[in-house]
Design an enzyme around this catalytic site. Structure first.
Site, PDB file in Angstrom:
ATOM      1  N   GLY A   1     -21.457   3.030  35.487  1.00 41.86           N
ATOM      2  CA  GLY A   1     -21.261   4.394  35.394  1.00 41.86           C
ATOM      3  C   GLY A   1     -20.919   4.722  34.197  1.00 41.86           C
ATOM      4  N   ASP A   2     -21.076   6.242  33.814  1.00 38.65           N
ATOM      5  CA  ASP A   2     -20.765   7.048  33.319  1.00 38.65           C
ATOM      6  C   ASP A   2     -20.712   8.411  33.529  1.00 38.65           C
ATOM      7  OD1 ASP A   2     -19.931   6.090  29.813  1.00 38.65           O
ATOM      8  OD2 ASP A   2     -21.227   7.955  30.099  1.00 38.65           O
TER       9      ASP A   2
ATOM     10  N   SER B   1     -15.846  -4.370  35.299  1.00 43.08           N
ATOM     11  CA  SER B   1     -17.977  -4.783  35.585  1.00 43.08           C
ATOM     12  C   SER B   1     -18.061  -6.377  35.338  1.00 43.08           C
ATOM     13  CB  SER B   1     -18.526  -4.518  34.591  1.00 43.08           C
ATOM     14  OG  SER B   1     -18.574  -2.979  35.014  1.00 43.08           O
TER      15      SER B   1
ATOM     16  N   GLN C   1     -20.940   0.074  22.569  1.00 45.83           N
ATOM     17  CA  GLN C   1     -21.235  -0.796  23.773  1.00 45.83           C
ATOM     18  C   GLN C   1     -21.047  -2.481  23.325  1.00 45.83           C
ATOM     19  OE1 GLN C   1     -20.940   1.168  26.992  1.00 45.83           O
ATOM     20  NE2 GLN C   1     -19.277  -0.743  27.580  1.00 45.83           N
TER      21      GLN C   1
ATOM     22  N   LYS D   1     -17.295  -3.218  21.666  1.00 48.52           N
ATOM     23  CA  LYS D   1     -16.279  -2.856  22.998  1.00 48.52           C
ATOM     24  C   LYS D   1     -16.480  -4.527  24.154  1.00 48.52           C
ATOM     25  CE  LYS D   1     -16.355   0.442  24.797  1.00 48.52           C
ATOM     26  NZ  LYS D   1     -16.594   1.586  25.712  1.00 48.52           N
TER      27      LYS D   1
ATOM     28  N   LYS E   1     -27.179   0.415  26.832  1.00 50.38           N
ATOM     29  CA  LYS E   1     -26.192   1.776  27.242  1.00 50.38           C
ATOM     30  C   LYS E   1     -28.019   2.900  28.083  1.00 50.38           C
ATOM     31  CE  LYS E   1     -22.695   4.533  28.601  1.00 50.38           C
ATOM     32  NZ  LYS E   1     -21.360   4.492  28.958  1.00 50.38           N
TER      33      LYS E   1
ATOM     34  N   ASN F   1     -13.525  10.348  36.748  1.00 51.98           N
ATOM     35  CA  ASN F   1     -13.116   9.128  36.672  1.00 51.98           C
ATOM     36  C   ASN F   1     -11.787   8.567  35.643  1.00 51.98           C
ATOM     37  OD1 ASN F   1     -13.960   5.722  35.860  1.00 51.98           O
ATOM     38  ND2 ASN F   1     -14.266   6.270  38.315  1.00 51.98           N
TER      39      ASN F   1
ATOM     40  N   THR G   1     -10.995   2.028  34.175  1.00 51.97           N
ATOM     41  CA  THR G   1     -11.024   2.077  32.761  1.00 51.97           C
ATOM     42  C   THR G   1      -9.953   3.648  32.495  1.00 51.97           C
ATOM     43  OG1 THR G   1     -13.534   2.422  33.057  1.00 51.97           O
ATOM     44  CG2 THR G   1     -12.077   3.268  31.004  1.00 51.97           C
TER      45      THR G   1
ATOM     46  N   LYS H   1     -25.619  -5.012  28.832  1.00 55.55           N
ATOM     47  CA  LYS H   1     -24.698  -4.223  29.640  1.00 55.55           C
ATOM     48  C   LYS H   1     -23.829  -3.275  29.276  1.00 55.55           C
ATOM     49  CE  LYS H   1     -21.510  -4.520  33.464  1.00 55.55           C
ATOM     50  NZ  LYS H   1     -22.493  -3.725  33.872  1.00 55.55           N
TER      51      LYS H   1
HETATM   52  P1  NDP Z   1     -17.182  11.605  34.378  1.00 56.68           P
HETATM   53  O1  NDP Z   1     -18.083  12.427  34.612  1.00 56.68           O
HETATM   54  O2  NDP Z   1     -16.270  11.007  35.872  1.00 56.68           O
HETATM   55  O3  NDP Z   1     -16.017  13.250  34.063  1.00 56.68           O
HETATM   56  C1  NDP Z   1     -16.451  13.470  33.033  1.00 56.68           C
HETATM   57  C2  NDP Z   1     -14.911  14.145  32.263  1.00 56.68           C
HETATM   58  O4  NDP Z   1     -15.480  15.237  30.756  1.00 56.68           O
HETATM   59  C3  NDP Z   1     -14.965  15.487  33.679  1.00 56.68           C
HETATM   60  O5  NDP Z   1     -14.146  16.107  33.791  1.00 56.68           O
HETATM   61  C4  NDP Z   1     -16.114  16.620  32.255  1.00 56.68           C
HETATM   62  O6  NDP Z   1     -15.570  18.559  32.901  1.00 56.68           O
HETATM   63  C5  NDP Z   1     -15.518  16.712  31.057  1.00 56.68           C
HETATM   64  N1  NDP Z   1     -16.800  16.881  30.204  1.00 56.68           N
HETATM   65  C6  NDP Z   1     -17.320  15.907  30.286  1.00 56.68           C
HETATM   66  N2  NDP Z   1     -18.471  16.084  29.661  1.00 56.68           N
HETATM   67  C7  NDP Z   1     -17.964  17.311  28.826  1.00 56.68           C
HETATM   68  C8  NDP Z   1     -18.488  18.155  27.927  1.00 56.68           C
HETATM   69  N3  NDP Z   1     -19.021  18.034  27.125  1.00 56.68           N
HETATM   70  N4  NDP Z   1     -17.144  19.031  27.492  1.00 56.68           N
HETATM   71  C9  NDP Z   1     -16.195  19.345  28.215  1.00 56.68           C
HETATM   72  N5  NDP Z   1     -15.710  18.641  29.276  1.00 56.68           N
HETATM   73  C10 NDP Z   1     -16.747  17.523  29.637  1.00 56.68           C
HETATM   74  O7  NDP Z   1     -17.254  10.412  32.454  1.00 56.68           O
HETATM   75  P2  NDP Z   1     -16.260   9.351  33.112  1.00 56.68           P
HETATM   76  O8  NDP Z   1     -14.590   9.571  33.460  1.00 56.68           O
HETATM   77  O9  NDP Z   1     -16.491   8.201  33.791  1.00 56.68           O
HETATM   78  O10 NDP Z   1     -15.960   9.065  30.981  1.00 56.68           O
HETATM   79  C11 NDP Z   1     -15.532  10.291  30.506  1.00 56.68           C
HETATM   80  C12 NDP Z   1     -15.605   9.966  29.411  1.00 56.68           C
HETATM   81  O11 NDP Z   1     -14.982   8.091  29.469  1.00 56.68           O
HETATM   82  C13 NDP Z   1     -17.060   9.413  28.256  1.00 56.68           C
HETATM   83  O12 NDP Z   1     -17.164   9.212  27.341  1.00 56.68           O
HETATM   84  C14 NDP Z   1     -17.490   7.833  28.773  1.00 56.68           C
HETATM   85  O13 NDP Z   1     -18.397   7.405  27.942  1.00 56.68           O
HETATM   86  C15 NDP Z   1     -16.280   7.026  29.092  1.00 56.68           C
HETATM   87  N6  NDP Z   1     -16.088   6.201  29.740  1.00 56.68           N
HETATM   88  C16 NDP Z   1     -16.149   5.423  30.909  1.00 56.68           C
HETATM   89  C17 NDP Z   1     -16.285   4.511  31.655  1.00 56.68           C
HETATM   90  C18 NDP Z   1     -16.107   4.894  33.081  1.00 56.68           C
HETATM   91  O14 NDP Z   1     -16.042   3.026  33.461  1.00 56.68           O
HETATM   92  N7  NDP Z   1     -16.316   5.659  33.728  1.00 56.68           N
HETATM   93  C19 NDP Z   1     -16.335   3.203  30.790  1.00 56.68           C
HETATM   94  C20 NDP Z   1     -15.427   4.242  29.321  1.00 56.68           C
HETATM   95  C21 NDP Z   1     -16.164   4.736  29.288  1.00 56.68           C
HETATM   96  P3  NDP Z   1     -16.711  18.544  33.643  1.00 56.68           P
HETATM   97  O15 NDP Z   1     -16.857  18.251  35.664  1.00 56.68           O
HETATM   98  O16 NDP Z   1     -16.709  20.554  33.372  1.00 56.68           O
HETATM   99  O17 NDP Z   1     -17.928  18.480  32.892  1.00 56.68           O
END
Ligand code: NDP
Length: 446
Positions: free
Chosen positions: A166-167, A378, A112, A115, A127, A242, A211, A91
């Site tokens: 998603g991620d 999830s 993961q 976690k 992943k 997100n 999250t 997962k």
């Molecule tokens: P999204 O794609 O929805 O958002 C990512 C955000 O981070 C955007 O604002 C993006 O900006 C910024 N970002 C991404 N890459 C970079 C980078 N290289 N440098 C600077 N800013 C960056 O992703 P999520 O919110 O889903 O995920 C965010 C984090 O949370 C990740 O580490 C993910 O692994 C973790 N996570 C997510 C979960 C989930 O349920 N969604 C669960 C557990 C962990 P821009 O649009 O400008 O790229």
């Protein structure tokens, strides 16, 4: 410092997985915590449980060909790492971002495992993703990419095998296209094969928020353990995706004020408190840059190419991406009076920055624990799909809050048990690791 029995394990990981620096970093961080466990349970080392955990059960790499709106052909690379299935089906999410390669997918898959174990729910770790860049792509291009990606991935997943979600770069829209293609190819309405689905085809309430909400609940517990709360606190959240959006929403509900958030182009500072509905409009509906926030919100300013961590706050919640908060950022946060950090993202804080926070007595909640609410919800979605049921928002949120309280309590108690009170990194790693290791011992040599 690594335990003497763990040094060769780490050296071997570095040697066998060359150039995968994020994976090395994630492994080292766990191995640094589990030395005391090896002293207490030498059977884990004798049975080579750690070596086994560091080697994925299966890794899949595949070609993803697709055509853009002008008819040009593109080739991307797809990945799925099925890391560990001792506790349940693999997962973990899918990430679409140009930085994705084997080392990123393996670091995320490795994290993961622990976690998922920490949630107490029956899910293994995996992943996946692709180096595809969704930025600037039309809906039809995203759909064609997702269809091509699933055309290969469908052979490897299933509700009892491997359940992606998603991620970064993969939200509700992408999950819809992926599920549509899975259904079409397999001729099965197998709701439990993907999570993060829309409510109209088997999705669960609160998954979108989970999250971020979960991270806010976790930080609330860390603050409560020190006799504090979010009430009256200034909070900085990085990212505006997100995780960031729903972290901000819940922090506001819990009495804190988020004064800054960001994207990869810079940050916005709004002393009156970030207007979360405006961020949702910009990021979820218009899919535009965060700079637009300052154009529409009086009193807010946009700062490009600087670190959001220079904004003073008492609570920091990094929610964008790996290694986005370094040693200098940590120093600035500490100097500005930060007392708690909750990682919404995976491994956003560099090892040096984590040490700085711990030495300064800042409560530090690692992503493995603090952002576990997403995968936990999830698992609740899988539970609803298996029983063809649909729970209310209130009931699901209560379950999420309880799970996060339990995750916090497990980390807290385990850190105390091993003589490191208040060290949530050690608590999370040791608790997650022992859950998986015990199951692996009982399952025989697998
Ligand atoms: P999204 O794609 O929805 O958002 C990512 C955000 O981070 C955007 O604002 C993006 O900006 C910024 N970002 C991404 N890459 C970079 C980078 N290289 N440098 C600077 N800013 C960056 O992703 P999520 O919110 O889903 O995920 C965010 C984090 O949370 C990740 O580490 C993910 O692994 C973790 N996570 C997510 C979960 C989930 O349920 N969604 C669960 C557990 C962990 P821009 O649009 O400008 O790229």
């Amino acid at each position: 410092m690594l335990h003497a029995r763990l040094e060769p394990v780490y050296d071997n990981v570095v040697q066998r997985n060359r150039g995968e620096t994020e994976f090395h970093q994630a492994v080292r961080e766990v191995l640094e915590s589990i030395g005391p466990v090896i002293d207490k349970h030498p059977e884990y080392a004798d049975q080579k449980i750690i070596e086994r955990i560091c080697e994925p059960e299966r890794q899949i790499t595949f070609r993803v060909p697709w055509e853009d709106d002008r008819g040009e052909v593109h080739i991307n690379r797809g990945f799925r790492v099925e890391f560990n299935s001792a506790l349940g089906p693999y997962k973990g999410g899918l990430r679409f971002h140009p930085s994705v390669y084997q080392g990123i997918v393996k670091f995320l898959g490795f994290e993961q495992i622990f976690k998922n174990a920490l949630t107490g729910l029956p899910i293994g770790g995996g992943k996946g993703g692709s180096d595809f860049d969704p930025k600037g792509r039309s809906d039809r291009e995203i759909m064609r990419f997702c269809q091509s990606f699933m055309t290969e991935l469908h052979r490897h997943i299933g509700e009892y095998i491997d359940v992606p979600a998603g991620d970064i770069g993969v939200g509700g829209r992408e999950i819809g296209y992926l599920f549509g293609q899975y259904k079409r190819i397999t001729n099965r309405y197998e709701s439990g094969v993907l999570t993060g689905k829309h409510l109209s085809f088997g999705g669960a309430r609160v998954r979108t928020e989970a999250t971020g909400y979960g991270c806010a609940f976790f930080v609330q517990e860390m603050l409560a353990a020190r006799g504090e709360s979010f009430e009256g606190k200034q909070v900085v959240v990085s990212g505006s995706g997100n995780v960031a959006i729903y972290t901000m929403e819940k922090v506001h509900q819990l009495g804190g004020t988020v004064v800054a958030c960001s994207d990869s182009s810079g940050y916005v500072h709004d002393e009156n408190g970030i207007d979360v509905e405006l961020v949702k409009q910009l990021k979820e509906v218009e899919r535009t840059r965060i700079a637009a926030y300052a154009e529409r919100r009086p009193g807010a300013k946009f700062v490009s190419d600087r670190s959001v961590w220079e904004v003073p706050c008492q609570v920091a919640m990094p929610s964008a991406t790996q290694n986005e908060l370094g040693a200098d950022d940590a120093t600035a946060l500490i100097a500005n009076g930060c007392i708690a950090v909750g990682e919404g993202a995976n491994m956003p804080t560099t090892p040096e920055a984590v040490r700085n926070f711990q030495e300064a007595g800042v409560a530090f909640g690692p992503g493995k624990a603090a952002n576990a609410g997403g995968v936990a919800t999830s698992a609740l979605e899988m539970q609803q799909n298996a029983s063809r049921d649909s729970w209310s928002f209130e009931f699901t949120e209560q379950r999420l809050e309880q799970i996060m309280k339990d995750v916090h309590a497990r980390c807290y108690a385990t850190a105390e048990e091993y003589g490191m009170p208040g060290n949530y990194v050690a608590g999370a790693n040791i608790n997650g690791f022992t859950n998986v290791a015990d199951a692996m011992l009982r399952l025989g040599l697998i």
